[in-house]
Design a protein around this motif. Structure first.
Motif, short mmCIF file in Angstrom:
data_model
loop_
_atom_site.label_atom_id
_atom_site.label_comp_id
_atom_site.label_asym_id
_atom_site.label_seq_id
_atom_site.Cartn_x
_atom_site.Cartn_y
_atom_site.Cartn_z
N ASN A 59 -6.23 -9.56 -7.24
CA ASN A 59 -5.64 -10.13 -8.36
C ASN A 59 -4.62 -9.11 -8.99
OD1 ASN A 59 -8.48 -10.55 -8.30
ND2 ASN A 59 -9.47 -8.92 -8.13
N PRO A 60 -3.73 -9.29 -8.48
CA PRO A 60 -1.84 -8.59 -9.24
C PRO A 60 -2.26 -9.69 -10.98
CG PRO A 60 -1.25 -10.19 -7.88
CD PRO A 60 -2.86 -10.30 -7.57
N PRO A 61 -0.86 -8.60 -10.99
CA PRO A 61 -1.26 -8.52 -13.04
C PRO A 61 -0.80 -9.98 -13.50
CG PRO A 61 0.37 -7.00 -12.47
CD PRO A 61 -1.04 -6.99 -11.57
N GLU A 62 -0.93 -10.99 -14.14
CA GLU A 62 -0.09 -11.59 -14.22
C GLU A 62 1.90 -11.19 -14.60
OE1 GLU A 62 0.68 -15.08 -17.56
OE2 GLU A 62 -1.29 -14.61 -17.16
N GLY A 63 2.76 -11.88 -14.18
CA GLY A 63 3.75 -12.14 -13.99
C GLY A 63 4.49 -10.81 -13.17
N THR A 64 3.80 -10.47 -12.09
CA THR A 64 4.57 -9.81 -10.53
C THR A 64 4.81 -10.87 -9.62
OG1 THR A 64 1.97 -8.90 -10.70
CG2 THR A 64 3.43 -8.62 -8.83
N ARG A 65 6.71 -9.92 -10.34
CA ARG A 65 7.39 -10.89 -9.09
C ARG A 65 8.04 -9.92 -7.72
NH1 ARG A 65 11.82 -12.08 -12.87
NH2 ARG A 65 12.09 -13.56 -11.10
N SER A 66 7.30 -8.85 -7.85
CA SER A 66 6.99 -8.42 -6.33
C SER A 66 6.88 -6.81 -5.98
CB SER A 66 8.67 -7.76 -6.52
OG SER A 66 9.28 -6.55 -7.22
N TYR A 67 6.19 -6.34 -4.78
CA TYR A 67 5.66 -5.39 -5.19
C TYR A 67 5.82 -4.03 -4.31
CZ TYR A 67 1.31 -9.00 -5.17
OH TYR A 67 0.56 -9.11 -5.62
N ALA A 68 5.83 -2.62 -4.71
CA ALA A 68 6.08 -1.93 -3.67
C ALA A 68 5.26 -0.95 -2.68
CB ALA A 68 6.98 -0.96 -4.76
N VAL A 69 5.17 -0.45 -1.80
CA VAL A 69 4.02 0.57 -1.36
C VAL A 69 4.63 1.38 -0.93
CG1 VAL A 69 3.05 0.71 0.76
CG2 VAL A 69 3.07 -1.81 -0.31
N THR A 70 4.03 2.91 -1.54
CA THR A 70 4.27 3.96 -1.26
C THR A 70 3.20 5.14 -0.80
OG1 THR A 70 3.75 5.41 -3.66
CG2 THR A 70 5.81 3.89 -2.68
N LEU A 71 3.17 5.90 0.63
CA LEU A 71 2.74 7.19 1.01
C LEU A 71 3.28 8.16 0.67
CD1 LEU A 71 -0.65 7.18 2.37
CD2 LEU A 71 1.02 7.41 4.83
N TYR A 72 2.59 9.37 0.01
CA TYR A 72 2.96 9.76 -1.16
C TYR A 72 2.27 11.35 -0.44
CZ TYR A 72 4.87 13.46 -4.19
OH TYR A 72 5.36 14.34 -4.82
N VAL A 145 10.02 -7.56 -11.76
CA VAL A 145 11.50 -7.60 -11.62
C VAL A 145 11.45 -7.95 -9.99
CG1 VAL A 145 12.27 -6.21 -12.40
CG2 VAL A 145 12.10 -5.65 -10.51
N PRO A 146 11.49 -8.85 -9.50
CA PRO A 146 11.68 -10.08 -8.30
C PRO A 146 12.27 -8.91 -7.33
CG PRO A 146 13.85 -10.55 -9.10
CD PRO A 146 12.50 -10.04 -10.55
N LYS A 147 13.80 -8.07 -7.49
CA LYS A 147 14.02 -7.13 -6.52
C LYS A 147 14.54 -5.61 -6.96
CE LYS A 147 16.20 -9.70 -3.06
NZ LYS A 147 14.75 -9.81 -1.88
N ALA A 165 9.22 2.66 -13.94
CA ALA A 165 10.13 1.47 -14.74
C ALA A 165 10.11 0.72 -14.98
CB ALA A 165 11.49 2.21 -14.54
N ASN A 166 9.47 0.09 -13.77
CA ASN A 166 9.52 -1.85 -13.60
C ASN A 166 8.02 -1.69 -13.10
OD1 ASN A 166 11.98 -3.11 -13.53
ND2 ASN A 166 12.51 -1.03 -12.29
N ALA A 167 6.77 -1.08 -13.14
CA ALA A 167 5.94 -1.19 -12.84
C ALA A 167 4.73 -2.18 -13.78
CB ALA A 167 4.29 -0.20 -12.58
N LEU A 168 3.78 -2.99 -13.49
CA LEU A 168 3.08 -3.70 -14.62
C LEU A 168 1.71 -3.26 -13.99
CD1 LEU A 168 3.87 -7.33 -13.60
CD2 LEU A 168 4.43 -6.27 -15.82
N ALA A 169 1.09 -2.64 -12.81
CA ALA A 169 0.16 -2.13 -12.61
C ALA A 169 0.26 -1.40 -11.22
CB ALA A 169 -1.78 -3.64 -12.43
#
Length: 179
Positions: A59-72, A145-147, A165-169
């Motif tokens: 269920n990614p939001p509309e307009g998703t062009r890439s993803y990032a994964v973090t473990l913090y 953004v794609p990159k 800065a580039n997050a949709l969700a």
């Protein structure tokens, strides 16, 4: 006439329903659970498997062009937490990462692993100092953004800034681990 009005109301109602929530799931890490030995580091005196968890998202939001994964780890005694895993430029077509992808071999083409706070472009499992358990926040962020176009030497803080800065969700799973 009543049927047409009822259909119009039903269609209008369906069109205004919110989109399903962006979700992250893992067969290896559960919300609020203690990390398994597989997700514990094998450096700094820890003896775990140092294996990144399997991840699935939907269920990614509309307009998703890439993803990032973090473990913090926000509880690390550094004053700024500890980045255990940073992966970005994951293609929008991806819906999962397999267990062990943190070694870089099973990541989708074009995906970039940033350097964790130990200086390695790889997954680093949990290894808190003795004391209270730490929280490990695993997050996937859908990006507009794609990159991210970052240098290989970018810090976790810089990558985190660009992700936000580039997050949709985003969606998270928070687990714990202590020694």
């Amino acid at each position: 006439m009543k049927y047409i009005l009822a259909s119009a109301v039903a269609l209008g109602f369906a069109a205004t329903q919110p989109a399903p929530a962006f979700e992250l799931a893992s067969a290896d890490i559960g919300e609020g659970a203690v990390l398994a030995k597989a997700q514990v580091s094998n450096v700094f005196g820890c003896s775990g498997g140092n294996v990144s968890p399997a991840l699935n998202w939907k269920n990614p939001p509309e307009g998703t062009r890439s993803y990032a994964v973090t473990l913090y780890d926000p509880d690390a005694p550094t004053g700024s937490g500890w980045w255990h895993w940073i992966v970005y430029d994951i293609p929008a077509s991806a819906t999962s990462l397999p267990s062990g992808a943190g070694d870089g071999k099973a990541l989708p083409a074009g995906t970039v692993q940033g350097r964790n706070d130990a200086g390695m472009p790889a997954f680093m499992g949990a290894c808190p100092p003795p004391g209270p358990a730490h929280r490990y926040v695993l997050t996937i962020t859908a990006l507009k953004v794609p990159k991210l176009d970052l240098p290989a030497t970018a810090s976790g803080a810089m990558i985190g800034f660009m992700i936000r800065a580039n997050a949709l969700a985003s969606a998270t799973i928070t687990a714990t681990y202590g020694q």
